[in-house]
Structures are given as structure tokens and as C-alpha cells.
Scaffold this motif. Structure first.
Motif, PDB file in Angstrom:
ATOM      1  N   TRP A   1      -9.989  -0.069  -4.004  1.00  0.00           N
ATOM      2  CA  TRP A   1     -10.040   1.213  -3.299  1.00  0.00           C
ATOM      3  C   TRP A   1      -9.961   1.011  -1.791  1.00  0.00           C
ATOM      4  N   PHE A   2     -10.575  -0.058  -1.328  1.00  0.00           N
ATOM      5  CA  PHE A   2     -10.506  -0.358   0.101  1.00  0.00           C
ATOM      6  C   PHE A   2      -9.062  -0.657   0.515  1.00  0.00           C
ATOM      7  N   ALA A   3      -8.364  -1.475  -0.258  1.00  0.00           N
ATOM      8  CA  ALA A   3      -6.981  -1.827   0.065  1.00  0.00           C
ATOM      9  C   ALA A   3      -6.062  -0.613   0.008  1.00  0.00           C
ATOM     10  N   ALA A   4      -6.379   0.341  -0.868  1.00  0.00           N
ATOM     11  CA  ALA A   4      -5.564   1.559  -0.946  1.00  0.00           C
ATOM     12  C   ALA A   4      -5.846   2.503   0.216  1.00  0.00           C
ATOM     13  N   THR A   5      -7.078   2.509   0.718  1.00  0.00           N
ATOM     14  CA  THR A   5      -7.483   3.476   1.739  1.00  0.00           C
ATOM     15  C   THR A   5      -7.143   3.006   3.148  1.00  0.00           C
ATOM     16  N   VAL A   6      -7.297   1.706   3.419  1.00  0.00           N
ATOM     17  CA  VAL A   6      -6.894   1.165   4.723  1.00  0.00           C
ATOM     18  C   VAL A   6      -5.370   1.179   4.801  1.00  0.00           C
ATOM     19  N   GLY A   7      -4.852   1.945   5.740  1.00  0.00           N
ATOM     20  CA  GLY A   7      -3.408   2.131   5.809  1.00  0.00           C
ATOM     21  C   GLY A   7      -2.876   3.105   4.771  1.00  0.00           C
TER      22      GLY A   7
ATOM     23  N   ASN B   1       1.021 -14.390  11.804  1.00  0.00           N
ATOM     24  CA  ASN B   1       1.366 -14.801  10.440  1.00  0.00           C
ATOM     25  C   ASN B   1       0.164 -14.583   9.527  1.00  0.00           C
ATOM     26  N   ARG B   2      -0.119 -13.312   9.242  1.00  0.00           N
ATOM     27  CA  ARG B   2      -1.239 -12.959   8.377  1.00  0.00           C
ATOM     28  C   ARG B   2      -0.856 -11.750   7.546  1.00  0.00           C
ATOM     29  N   GLN B   3      -1.390 -11.680   6.362  1.00  0.00           N
ATOM     30  CA  GLN B   3      -1.055 -10.606   5.445  1.00  0.00           C
ATOM     31  C   GLN B   3      -1.899  -9.363   5.753  1.00  0.00           C
ATOM     32  N   PRO B   4      -1.339  -8.175   5.561  1.00  0.00           N
ATOM     33  CA  PRO B   4      -2.065  -6.947   5.882  1.00  0.00           C
ATOM     34  C   PRO B   4      -3.237  -6.702   4.944  1.00  0.00           C
ATOM     35  N   VAL B   5      -4.210  -5.945   5.445  1.00  0.00           N
ATOM     36  CA  VAL B   5      -5.392  -5.609   4.662  1.00  0.00           C
ATOM     37  C   VAL B   5      -5.063  -4.597   3.574  1.00  0.00           C
ATOM     38  N   GLY B   6      -4.282  -3.585   3.934  1.00  0.00           N
ATOM     39  CA  GLY B   6      -4.028  -2.477   3.030  1.00  0.00           C
ATOM     40  C   GLY B   6      -2.720  -2.602   2.280  1.00  0.00           C
ATOM     41  N   MET B   7      -2.658  -1.939   1.137  1.00  0.00           N
ATOM     42  CA  MET B   7      -1.425  -1.913   0.353  1.00  0.00           C
ATOM     43  C   MET B   7      -0.260  -1.333   1.146  1.00  0.00           C
ATOM     44  N   MET B   8      -0.575  -0.367   2.022  1.00  0.00           N
ATOM     45  CA  MET B   8       0.465   0.346   2.757  1.00  0.00           C
ATOM     46  C   MET B   8       0.369   0.089   4.263  1.00  0.00           C
ATOM     47  N   SER B   9      -0.348  -0.966   4.659  1.00  0.00           N
ATOM     48  CA  SER B   9      -0.455  -1.283   6.083  1.00  0.00           C
ATOM     49  C   SER B   9       0.918  -1.644   6.647  1.00  0.00           C
ATOM     50  N   PHE B  10       1.158  -1.225   7.874  1.00  0.00           N
ATOM     51  CA  PHE B  10       2.439  -1.495   8.524  1.00  0.00           C
ATOM     52  C   PHE B  10       2.591  -2.928   9.008  1.00  0.00           C
TER      53      PHE B  10
ATOM     54  N   GLU C   1      10.644   2.996   0.398  1.00  0.00           N
ATOM     55  CA  GLU C   1      10.333   2.307  -0.855  1.00  0.00           C
ATOM     56  C   GLU C   1      10.624   0.815  -0.755  1.00  0.00           C
ATOM     57  N   ALA C   2      11.711   0.453  -0.071  1.00  0.00           N
ATOM     58  CA  ALA C   2      12.049  -0.962   0.084  1.00  0.00           C
ATOM     59  C   ALA C   2      11.072  -1.661   1.019  1.00  0.00           C
ATOM     60  N   GLY C   3      10.600  -0.963   2.032  1.00  0.00           N
ATOM     61  CA  GLY C   3       9.728  -1.570   3.024  1.00  0.00           C
ATOM     62  C   GLY C   3       8.289  -1.723   2.571  1.00  0.00           C
ATOM     63  N   TYR C   4       7.878  -0.932   1.576  1.00  0.00           N
ATOM     64  CA  TYR C   4       6.485  -0.966   1.117  1.00  0.00           C
ATOM     65  C   TYR C   4       6.472  -1.270  -0.383  1.00  0.00           C
ATOM     66  N   PRO C   5       6.563  -2.553  -0.729  1.00  0.00           N
ATOM     67  CA  PRO C   5       6.719  -2.934  -2.141  1.00  0.00           C
ATOM     68  C   PRO C   5       5.506  -2.633  -3.012  1.00  0.00           C
ATOM     69  N   ARG C   6       4.344  -2.333  -2.396  1.00  0.00           N
ATOM     70  CA  ARG C   6       3.162  -2.009  -3.200  1.00  0.00           C
ATOM     71  C   ARG C   6       2.988  -0.497  -3.386  1.00  0.00           C
ATOM     72  N   LEU C   7       4.035   0.257  -3.104  1.00  0.00           N
ATOM     73  CA  LEU C   7       3.951   1.721  -3.188  1.00  0.00           C
ATOM     74  C   LEU C   7       3.541   2.190  -4.581  1.00  0.00           C
ATOM     75  N   ALA C   8       4.153   1.647  -5.621  1.00  0.00           N
ATOM     76  CA  ALA C   8       3.831   2.093  -6.980  1.00  0.00           C
ATOM     77  C   ALA C   8       2.361   1.829  -7.310  1.00  0.00           C
ATOM     78  N   GLU C   9       1.841   0.699  -6.850  1.00  0.00           N
ATOM     79  CA  GLU C   9       0.422   0.389  -7.053  1.00  0.00           C
ATOM     80  C   GLU C   9      -0.447   1.369  -6.277  1.00  0.00           C
ATOM     81  N   PHE C  10      -0.065   1.669  -5.042  1.00  0.00           N
ATOM     82  CA  PHE C  10      -0.838   2.578  -4.201  1.00  0.00           C
ATOM     83  C   PHE C  10      -0.925   3.974  -4.809  1.00  0.00           C
ATOM     84  N   ILE C  11       0.150   4.457  -5.378  1.00  0.00           N
ATOM     85  CA  ILE C  11       0.204   5.834  -5.890  1.00  0.00           C
ATOM     86  C   ILE C  11      -0.878   6.079  -6.941  1.00  0.00           C
ATOM     87  N   GLN C  12      -1.303   5.042  -7.636  1.00  0.00           N
ATOM     88  CA  GLN C  12      -2.360   5.199  -8.646  1.00  0.00           C
ATOM     89  C   GLN C  12      -3.695   5.622  -8.021  1.00  0.00           C
ATOM     90  N   TYR C  13      -3.866   5.403  -6.729  1.00  0.00           N
ATOM     91  CA  TYR C  13      -5.134   5.710  -6.053  1.00  0.00           C
ATOM     92  C   TYR C  13      -5.070   7.020  -5.267  1.00  0.00           C
TER      93      TYR C  13
END
Length: 433
Positions: free
Chosen positions: A155-161, A346-355, A405-417
Motif C-alpha cells: 500500500w505504501f508503494a502504491a500511495t507514494v507517487g 542510480n537508485r530505484q523509485p520508492v513508489g510503483m508510479m514514482s517518476f 503505459e510504456a513509461g510506467y510498467p507497474r501500472l497494471a499492478e498499481f491499478i489494483q490499489y
């Protein structure tokens, strides 16, 4: 219904507005709303991520209370409507500072989390969400979710960003960082081309916390600019700047940013700052938030408003992609006073949809000239798409769905939240609801 615009002033849309003032009664506000709703802070997003035309906006600026502050650890708990400006002015005299802030401090904590804002120090400290140990989210069905990196992390990863679409953030805990005072040791270095920019960016990462550059976008892709870097410093007692804030008093009948003004302004700005280049002790507000000294500056773009176009592309193709974008902008005859180029760490974003993602980001403002502007954006989109980059939803008002959709590959996962009782202009445009 009240007509409301975002910071880009591209349109005025009717909304039902409900001001939130008591976080314990949020579900009551939900029940009295015209569905769907959306949390709205200061409206500093540029496009339609903060708008909900014909629906409800739950205005969060009344949720502006500090709840707890531990001066020994730097842990701050506050409501989501607290402004970053108010946090800075509270904690800096006590030896703490927000680890990450965007280019304005006139945004709410909730908005900073929902858009996972970044600053000039991503290569050192990441984005805003990296410093949020926990937050409280209330869903429109009344469910209260406490989440953080170690508690309900999905839930945190879905909400941040998460663009405000998973529920309404009512409060958050923020881990501040120690600081010696409000001053930075800064250096401004002119550069002649993109080769020099990337050399400066790479060389500065190890020794400088904050790095950013202004780039002249009308020189045919040449890429000259001004590289600014800074580190917090202990500068002793010295008076803070007392410069008077100015206000853009009116909306001019035409944009003040145009072909006649751009070239002389950019030339004058570059040469003035080049002449002033070198070392300085700089107050944090002057370094981090220079535009906050001109209130309502968005009015300068005239009655049609303006777009901001911010992209990030991978570092390995960054120079070619940025040069290609600058050439397209110069060829179009349009351009920007406010062109910012910087690198992400060179670090991965916190959120599923973080820019933020590893790479280089270019942000520019463009006056709205209708079809001509959209044609330019289509050409810039093609460059970003080929580079496997993405655009920043917090700045967007027209991104194509397929690029999103191409830029945010975790979109389908995010939509569940997503919260079914929450929607925005952006979500309907890019997600269908």
C-alpha cells in the motif's frame, strides 16, 4: 460548483469543493460529496493530476496541524495539509531540514507524497517518499490504512507517487536530517555544451549534495548553460536575505514568453550569471526556491496558460536524447525561460508510479500556442519513447496514453490499489476512470 485551474492555467474547470478541517471526520466529508472525489492541496501541479472536473475536490490545506516532533531524532508527524514552507521554518532553527524538496516549498506534505517529488539531490537522498517512515491513508469506504516501508509496504508503494488515487492521505511521519543552519556553500559553473554538462554532473556526484543546471534551449541544440551545486554549511550568524516578494499583478493579454522575448532574455541571463559565477554562501530559500520570490508567476504566460514538459531518459542515451530534444525545440522557434537539466542517481523509485529513475531529466515550460505546441510535443514524445524514458504526470496535461503505459510498467499492478471513489482528470484521460 467552483471553477478551478491547476498551475498551468490551461483551463478553468467546475468542481464541487469541500474543505477538510478535521481528520477524524473524513468519512463524513466523503458521504457528503459528489462522486468521485480527489484530494487537492495547493494546486501546484501543472496539468490535470490535481483536477476532477464535475466532481469533488477535498481541499486539504485545513489539515495543517503539527502532531509531534522529536527534536532528538528529527521525526516529525504532521497532517497532510501542512506546507513544506512551514516545516522548513519550524525545524531549520532547531537544526533539522527536509531531506528532499521540489523547486517550490508552497506545496503540501500530501501532495509531495502523492507525486513523490524530487529535488536537486536525488543522487544522494532519493525522492520525498524515501524519507516517509509511515503515513495514514483513508479510503472512501471508510477503511483506514497505516502503511510504510515496513508496514503494509504494498500500500505504501502504491500511495507514494500514486497521484492521489489510492485514498486520501491525512497525516504522515517524516524523517528529517541534521543541518548546521540555513546556509549552503554553492558554486555556479558556466558550461558551453552538453559534453561539459555531463562531465560536471559526473564529477560533482561524489562531493556535492545538490546539483542542477539552467540550460539555454534556444541555441540550436548547443546546450550551453549554468551548472549550480551546493552543500549544507555552517556559516555562523549572518542575516537572512530580506528581499521583498513580488507578485505578477495581472494576466497580460498575450504571453510574455514569446519569440521576441526569449532570445534576449536567455542571452542576458546566461551572460549575467556567467559574470557572477563562482563560490558563494547562499541561503536555502534562494538556492532551492528562487521562483517563490515571484508570486503568481504563472500569469506571465497569458490567458491561454502554459505547459510544462518534463522527461527522464536513461543515462546511457541521455546526451543524445537531450540534444535531439533541444534541436527540436530550437527548430520550432519556441522555447523556455525556465529550462532545467539535471541527473537522477542510480537508485530505484520508492513508489510503483514514482517518476524518478536512473538517468537525466529535462524540464521546460512552453506557452500554450495550440496546435503548434502540440506538434512540438509529439516530436519530443517520439524522442522520449525511443529512449525508453517517461514523462512526469505531476507536470502533464496531454501525455499520450501509450507513452504513459510504456513509461510506467507497474501500472497494471498499481491499478489494483486504486480507490473506486477517487478520480482525476489525468486518471480518466490515461487510465479510463
Amino acid at each position: 460548483m467552483v471553477a478551478i485551474s491547476s498551475w498551468g492555467r490551461l483551463s478553468m474547470e467546475d468542481h464541487a469543493v469541500i474543505a477538510l478541517s478535521d481528520r477524524s471526520q473524513i468519512d463524513t466529508y466523503f458521504k457528503s460529496s459528489i462522486a468521485p472525489g480527489l484530494a487537492y492541496g495547493m494546486g501546484r501541479s501543472y496539468g490535470d493530476v490535481c483536477l476532477n472536473p464535475e466532481g469533488t475536490l477535498w481541499v486539504t490545506t485545513g489539515l495543517d496541524h503539527f502532531i509531534a516532533f522529536d527534536d532528538s531524532t528529527g521525526r516529525l508527524v504532521c497532517e497532510a495539509g501542512v506546507l513544506l514552507q512551514d516545516i522548513q521554518r519550524l525545524v531549520i532553527p532547531r537544526g533539522w531540514i527536509l531531506p528532499v524538496t521540489p523547486g517550490t516549498q508552497l506545496v503540501t506534505v500530501g501532495g509531495a507524497i502523492a507525486n513523490d517529488v524530487h529535488g536537486k539531490n536525488h543522487h544522494v537522498l532519493g525522492s520525498f517518499g524515501d524519507h516517509v517512515p509511515s503515513l495514514t491513508l483513508i479510503r472512501t469506504d471508510g477503511e483506514v490504512i497505516q502503511c510504510g516501508p515496513n508496514e503494509r509496504p504494498d500500500w505504501f508503494a502504491a500511495t507514494v507517487g500514486g497521484l492521489g488515487l489510492t485514498g486520501v492521505i491525512t497525516q504522515a511521519e517524516i524523517q528529517l536530517r541534521r543541518v548546521a543552519g540555513p546556509w549552503l556553500d554553492t558554486e555556479t559553473v558556466p558550461y558551453a555544451n552538453l559534453d561539459e554538462f555531463f562531465r560536471l554532473a559526473d564529477d560533482s556526484e561524489a562531493d556535492w549534495e545538490h546539483t542542477v543546471s539552467w540550460i539555454d534551449c534556444i541555441t540550436g541544440g548547443g546546450g550551453r548553460g549554468l551548472f549550480m551545486r551546493g552543500n549544507p554549511t555552517k556559516a555562523g550568524d549572518r542575516p537572512a536575505p530580506q528581499g521583498r516578494k513580488l507578485t505578477m499583478p495581472m494576466v497580460p493579454p498575450v504571453s510574455l514568453v514569446n519569440r521576441l522575448s526569449l532570445r534576449p532574455f536567455n542571452m542576458a541571463y546566461y551572460h549575467l550569471k556567467k559574470w557572477q559565477a563562482g563560490w558563494a554562501i547562499t541561503h536555502y530559500e534562494s538556492f532551492f526556491y528562487p521562483l517563490d520570490n515571484l508570486l503568481e508567476w504563472n500569469r506571465m504566460y497569458g490567458p491561454k496558460g502554459f505547459f510544462q514538459y518534463q522527461s527522464v531518459v536513461p543515462r546511457e542515451v541521455g546526451q543524445d536524447a537531450v540534444q535531439a530534444m533541444l534541436k527540436e525545440i530550437a527548430r520550432s522557434g519556441d522555447g523556455s525561460f525556465l529550462a532545467v537539466l539535471k541527473t537522477f542517481g542510480n537508485r530505484q523509485p520508492v513508489g510503483m508510479m514514482s517518476f524518478p529513475q536512473p538517468g537525466v531529466t529535462l524540464a521546460l515550460d512552453f506557452p500554450n500556442r495550440g496546435e503548434r505546441t502540440h506538434k512540438l510535443f509529439e516530436r519530443l514524445d517520439a524522442i522520449v519513447r525511443e529512449a525508453k524514458g517517461r514523462l512526469y504526470p505531476a507536470k502533464d496535461a496531454r501525455m499520450p496514453k501509450e507513452l504513459f503505459e510504456a513509461g510506467y510498467p507497474r501500472l497494471a499492478e498499481f491499478i489494483q490499489y486504486r480507490d473506486p471513489g477517487i478520480s482525476s482528470g489525468l486518471s480518466r484521460r490515461l487510465m479510463g476512470s
